[in-house]
Design an enzyme around this catalytic site. Structure first.
Site, PDB file in Angstrom:
ATOM      1  N   GLU A 119       0.833  -1.209   0.000  1.00 26.81           N
ATOM      2  CA  GLU A 119       0.000   0.000   0.000  1.00 26.81           C
ATOM      3  C   GLU A 119       0.870   1.263   0.000  1.00 26.81           C
ATOM      4  O   GLU A 119       0.368   2.350   0.264  1.00 26.81           O
ATOM      5  CB  GLU A 119      -0.902   0.029   1.248  1.00 26.81           C
ATOM      6  CG  GLU A 119      -1.825  -1.162   1.385  1.00 26.81           C
ATOM      7  CD  GLU A 119      -3.208  -0.911   0.796  1.00 26.81           C
ATOM      8  OE1 GLU A 119      -3.376   0.116   0.105  1.00 26.81           O
ATOM      9  OE2 GLU A 119      -4.084  -1.749   1.010  1.00 26.81           O
ATOM     10  N   HIS A 142      -3.099   1.838   8.853  1.00 23.89           N
ATOM     11  CA  HIS A 142      -4.252   1.113   8.326  1.00 23.89           C
ATOM     12  C   HIS A 142      -4.386  -0.176   9.118  1.00 23.89           C
ATOM     13  O   HIS A 142      -3.395  -0.896   9.311  1.00 23.89           O
ATOM     14  CB  HIS A 142      -4.067   0.807   6.833  1.00 23.89           C
ATOM     15  CG  HIS A 142      -5.000  -0.247   6.351  1.00 23.89           C
ATOM     16  ND1 HIS A 142      -6.365  -0.131   6.473  1.00 23.89           N
ATOM     17  CD2 HIS A 142      -4.780  -1.466   5.793  1.00 23.89           C
ATOM     18  CE1 HIS A 142      -6.935  -1.222   5.993  1.00 23.89           C
ATOM     19  NE2 HIS A 142      -5.999  -2.050   5.585  1.00 23.89           N
ATOM     20  N   HIS A 144      -7.536  -3.379  10.769  1.00 23.36           N
ATOM     21  CA  HIS A 144      -8.823  -4.054  10.541  1.00 23.36           C
ATOM     22  C   HIS A 144      -9.579  -4.224  11.868  1.00 23.36           C
ATOM     23  O   HIS A 144      -9.691  -5.355  12.369  1.00 23.36           O
ATOM     24  CB  HIS A 144      -8.587  -5.432   9.916  1.00 23.36           C
ATOM     25  CG  HIS A 144      -7.833  -5.438   8.616  1.00 23.36           C
ATOM     26  ND1 HIS A 144      -7.201  -6.568   8.116  1.00 23.36           N
ATOM     27  CD2 HIS A 144      -7.626  -4.463   7.695  1.00 23.36           C
ATOM     28  CE1 HIS A 144      -6.632  -6.277   6.943  1.00 23.36           C
ATOM     29  NE2 HIS A 144      -6.857  -4.997   6.675  1.00 23.36           N
ATOM     30  N   HIS A 214     -13.659  -3.357   5.009  1.00 25.13           N
ATOM     31  CA  HIS A 214     -12.228  -3.637   4.965  1.00 25.13           C
ATOM     32  C   HIS A 214     -11.502  -3.211   6.252  1.00 25.13           C
ATOM     33  O   HIS A 214     -10.945  -4.048   6.947  1.00 25.13           O
ATOM     34  CB  HIS A 214     -11.615  -2.974   3.725  1.00 25.13           C
ATOM     35  CG  HIS A 214     -10.131  -3.171   3.603  1.00 25.13           C
ATOM     36  ND1 HIS A 214      -9.414  -2.792   2.503  1.00 25.13           N
ATOM     37  CD2 HIS A 214      -9.215  -3.700   4.458  1.00 25.13           C
ATOM     38  CE1 HIS A 214      -8.139  -3.077   2.676  1.00 25.13           C
ATOM     39  NE2 HIS A 214      -7.997  -3.628   3.856  1.00 25.13           N
TER      40      HIS A 214
HETATM   41  O1  2HA Z   1      -1.230  -4.737   3.641  1.00 23.93           O
HETATM   42  O2  2HA Z   1      -4.230  -4.720   5.134  1.00 23.93           O
HETATM   43  O3  2HA Z   1      -5.186  -3.684   2.901  1.00 23.93           O
HETATM   44  C1  2HA Z   1      -2.202  -5.401   4.294  1.00 23.93           C
HETATM   45  C2  2HA Z   1      -3.523  -4.762   4.174  1.00 23.93           C
HETATM   46  C3  2HA Z   1      -3.929  -4.205   2.875  1.00 23.93           C
HETATM   47 ZN    ZN Z   2      -6.260  -3.993   4.900  1.00 21.57          ZN
END
Ligand code: 2HA
Ligand code: ZN
Length: 269
Positions: A119, A142, A144, A214
């Site tokens: 990313e 980023h 989850h 996501h």
């Molecule tokens: O790189 O979570 O969305 C791992 C991720 C990509």
């Molecule tokens: Zn991700």
């Protein structure tokens, strides 16, 4: 091999914060396998000796043009690396890169030739945007987070500021510590230019952006600040989910109680 962090306490401290955050992401269950990414602009901690360090490999194209990041330095989690490994060994599961003078490629300079996150183009585009608007933000995250991602599977929550107001109303601190709320980006392919562009648009108004079905993308002065905002929002999401699991829709704070918080904490909205 000598680490770039040796004899550089300020840079080492910044990397320690990243490692600590990576550990939290794993412990919270937000970072399965290689899930999530961290990039931090560490240019402020770079000295002349670091500037003269040779690249560990040839220049690699970023795929995007980053005119304002020329000569900037970033710590990036490595592609396919695990957050739980980054927590223990940050310099083996991430690396320090230098953006070349073309503004279109980067070189890995320390400690090992660990290739940055897939990313990278979207993260760097965000950092380039921060320079463009004169933002002090240096960190992007980023991850989850389970409850927030679950909530993004419910269409009514994706209308502008519906989730923001719901989460703020679960516990007073959420509005105080995440005063801009949660932006929403409708589902887009991970790693795509479209996702990066939509994220940048939302960052005009928010410090945390939900990627539908996501994860979230959060920014801050440092990585702890970005993490704290996701943590605070997640606490609210957990309170909501717990109430629903007990069989009722939580009342939420009243409009008057929310207004009172805004006045007391001098909040923008
Ligand atoms: O790189 O979570 O969305 C791992 C991720 C990509
Ligand atoms: Zn991700």
């Amino acid at each position: 091999m000598k680490s770039i962090l040796e004899g550089r306490p300020l840079l080492a401290q910044e990397i320690e914060k990243i490692a600590e955050t990576a550990g939290y992401l794993w412990q919270k269950g937000w970072a399965e396998r290689n899930g999530g990414n961290i990039t931090v602009n560490i240019t402020d901690f770079v000295d002349e000796e670091i500037r003269r360090l040779p690249a560990l490999c040839g220049a690699i194209s970023t795929g995007v043009c980053l005119p304002l990041l020329k000569g900037c330095y970033f710590f990036c989690k490595g592609t396919n690396k695990r957050m739980r490994d980054l927590a223990r060994h940050p310099m083996q599961n991430g690396s320090i890169i230098r953006i070349t003078d073309s503004g279109e490629s980067y070189e890995i300079i320390a400690d090992e030739p660990v290739k940055p996150t897939s990313e990278l183009p979207s993260h760097l585009s965000v950092h380039n945007y921060f320079r463009e608007i004169g933002s002090p933000y240096r960190a992007s995250l980023h991850t989850h987070p389970i409850e927030l991602v679950a909530m993004s599977h419910h269409k009514p929550f994706l209308e502008k500021d519906v989730l923001t107001n719901l989460l703020w109303s679960m516990i007073p601190e959420t509005k105080a510590f995440c005063p801009k709320g949660l932006g929403i980006v409708p589902y887009k392919l991970p790693g795509s230019v479209e996702l990066a562009e939509a994220t940048i648009r939302e960052l005009d108004d928010y410090d945390v952006v939900m990627w539908e079905k996501h994860g979230v993308f959060a920014v801050g002065n440092d990585i702890m600040e970005a993490f704290d905002q996701v943590d605070v929002l997640t606490k609210s999401a957990q309170i909501y989910v717990n109430a629903r699991n007990m069989g009722f829709e939580p009342d939420g704070m009243t409009a008057e109680q929310m207004r009172e918080m805004s006045v007391a904490f001098h909040l923008p909205k």
